[in-house]
Design a protein around this motif. Structure first.
Motif, PDB file in Angstrom:
ATOM      1  N   GLU A  27      47.141  63.939  42.328  1.00  0.00           N
ATOM      2  CA  GLU A  27      47.224  62.495  42.099  1.00  0.00           C
ATOM      3  C   GLU A  27      48.279  62.185  41.049  1.00  0.00           C
ATOM      4  O   GLU A  27      49.075  61.262  41.216  1.00  0.00           O
ATOM      5  CB  GLU A  27      45.874  61.949  41.649  1.00  0.00           C
ATOM      6  CG  GLU A  27      44.859  61.812  42.753  1.00  0.00           C
ATOM      7  CD  GLU A  27      43.498  61.368  42.244  1.00  0.00           C
ATOM      8  OE1 GLU A  27      43.292  61.309  41.004  1.00  0.00           O
ATOM      9  OE2 GLU A  27      42.629  61.082  43.079  1.00  0.00           O
ATOM     10  N   ASN A  28      48.278  62.955  39.957  1.00  0.00           N
ATOM     11  CA  ASN A  28      49.264  62.732  38.896  1.00  0.00           C
ATOM     12  C   ASN A  28      50.681  62.988  39.402  1.00  0.00           C
ATOM     13  O   ASN A  28      51.605  62.226  39.113  1.00  0.00           O
ATOM     14  CB  ASN A  28      48.970  63.626  37.690  1.00  0.00           C
ATOM     15  CG  ASN A  28      47.722  63.190  36.952  1.00  0.00           C
ATOM     16  OD1 ASN A  28      47.308  62.038  37.038  1.00  0.00           O
ATOM     17  ND2 ASN A  28      47.102  64.108  36.242  1.00  0.00           N
ATOM     18  N   GLU A  29      50.857  64.057  40.154  1.00  0.00           N
ATOM     19  CA  GLU A  29      52.173  64.379  40.695  1.00  0.00           C
ATOM     20  C   GLU A  29      52.666  63.287  41.644  1.00  0.00           C
ATOM     21  O   GLU A  29      53.823  62.861  41.577  1.00  0.00           O
ATOM     22  CB  GLU A  29      52.103  65.720  41.438  1.00  0.00           C
ATOM     23  CG  GLU A  29      53.427  66.225  41.955  1.00  0.00           C
ATOM     24  CD  GLU A  29      53.263  67.550  42.669  1.00  0.00           C
ATOM     25  OE1 GLU A  29      53.898  67.723  43.723  1.00  0.00           O
ATOM     26  OE2 GLU A  29      52.514  68.424  42.167  1.00  0.00           O
ATOM     27  N   LEU A  30      51.784  62.801  42.495  1.00  0.00           N
ATOM     28  CA  LEU A  30      52.147  61.741  43.433  1.00  0.00           C
ATOM     29  C   LEU A  30      52.454  60.446  42.688  1.00  0.00           C
ATOM     30  O   LEU A  30      53.387  59.724  43.045  1.00  0.00           O
ATOM     31  CB  LEU A  30      51.030  61.532  44.450  1.00  0.00           C
ATOM     32  CG  LEU A  30      51.373  60.727  45.683  1.00  0.00           C
ATOM     33  CD1 LEU A  30      52.551  61.344  46.423  1.00  0.00           C
ATOM     34  CD2 LEU A  30      50.173  60.657  46.601  1.00  0.00           C
ATOM     35  N   GLY A  31      51.694  60.162  41.653  1.00  0.00           N
ATOM     36  CA  GLY A  31      51.949  58.975  40.835  1.00  0.00           C
ATOM     37  C   GLY A  31      53.314  59.033  40.169  1.00  0.00           C
ATOM     38  O   GLY A  31      54.035  58.032  40.116  1.00  0.00           O
ATOM     39  N   GLU A  32      53.687  60.202  39.658  1.00  0.00           N
ATOM     40  CA  GLU A  32      55.002  60.371  39.042  1.00  0.00           C
ATOM     41  C   GLU A  32      56.107  60.171  40.074  1.00  0.00           C
ATOM     42  O   GLU A  32      57.127  59.530  39.792  1.00  0.00           O
ATOM     43  CB  GLU A  32      55.124  61.752  38.403  1.00  0.00           C
ATOM     44  CG  GLU A  32      54.272  61.930  37.160  1.00  0.00           C
ATOM     45  CD  GLU A  32      54.212  63.379  36.689  1.00  0.00           C
ATOM     46  OE1 GLU A  32      54.901  64.242  37.263  1.00  0.00           O
ATOM     47  OE2 GLU A  32      53.464  63.636  35.727  1.00  0.00           O
ATOM     48  N   ARG A  33      55.916  60.695  41.261  1.00  0.00           N
ATOM     49  CA  ARG A  33      56.925  60.526  42.310  1.00  0.00           C
ATOM     50  C   ARG A  33      57.048  59.068  42.720  1.00  0.00           C
ATOM     51  O   ARG A  33      58.138  58.569  42.970  1.00  0.00           O
ATOM     52  CB  ARG A  33      56.580  61.388  43.519  1.00  0.00           C
ATOM     53  CG  ARG A  33      56.781  62.854  43.252  1.00  0.00           C
ATOM     54  CD  ARG A  33      56.455  63.691  44.452  1.00  0.00           C
ATOM     55  NE  ARG A  33      56.601  65.102  44.142  1.00  0.00           N
ATOM     56  CZ  ARG A  33      56.505  66.060  45.019  1.00  0.00           C
ATOM     57  NH1 ARG A  33      56.244  65.782  46.275  1.00  0.00           N
ATOM     58  NH2 ARG A  33      56.657  67.315  44.656  1.00  0.00           N
ATOM     59  N   LEU A  34      55.920  58.365  42.805  1.00  0.00           N
ATOM     60  CA  LEU A  34      55.945  56.950  43.154  1.00  0.00           C
ATOM     61  C   LEU A  34      56.670  56.143  42.084  1.00  0.00           C
ATOM     62  O   LEU A  34      57.477  55.270  42.398  1.00  0.00           O
ATOM     63  CB  LEU A  34      54.529  56.420  43.346  1.00  0.00           C
ATOM     64  CG  LEU A  34      54.409  54.946  43.700  1.00  0.00           C
ATOM     65  CD1 LEU A  34      55.094  54.665  45.042  1.00  0.00           C
ATOM     66  CD2 LEU A  34      52.964  54.532  43.766  1.00  0.00           C
TER      67      LEU A  34
END
Length: 120
Positions: A27-34
């Motif tokens: 979730e954190n990784e996807l949030g950073e990418r977003l």
């Protein structure tokens, strides 16, 4: 840690904890990418229309047109919609409900704004 065959309750608790930690990390990784995409989608879109335009320093006629199009409400709304749809698809594939929350907030804000405009 690789998958393990769960044979007792203790192993089940350990496996649940491992999967929850993996979920949080993803979730954190996807949030950073977003966040990165939200911050850079304008320059990325312009660079896809005219390769190298973001590094050239000279916008030119095509760059000016693209910049104007991205500033327009309709084009921005379309790009945002497409981006949110793509991100939502990825989120669903990963089993993350975060994007539904973001989307519902956007819809509520949009509906409230529409009601306010209708009332005026």
């Amino acid at each position: 840690m690789p998958k393990v065959k769960v044979k007792n309750m203790e192993q089940l608790d350990v496996e649940i904890q491992r999967l929850q930690e993996k979920t949080r990390r993803l979730e954190n990784e996807l949030g950073e990418r977003l966040d990165y995409l939200k911050g850079n989608y304008k320059s990325m879109a312009m660079n896809s229309v005219v390769p190298g335009i973001s590094k050239s320093g000279v916008m030119g006629i095509v760059g000016g047109i693209a910049k104007t199009a991205l500033k327009s409400g309709t084009a921005k709304s379309m790009l945002t919609s497409a981006l949110m749809t793509a991100v939502e698809f990825i989120g669903v594939r990963l089993g993350i409900k975060l994007f539904n929350n973001i989307r519902s907030k956007r819809h509520r804000k949009k509906a409230a704004r529409q009601q306010q405009e209708d009332a005026d």
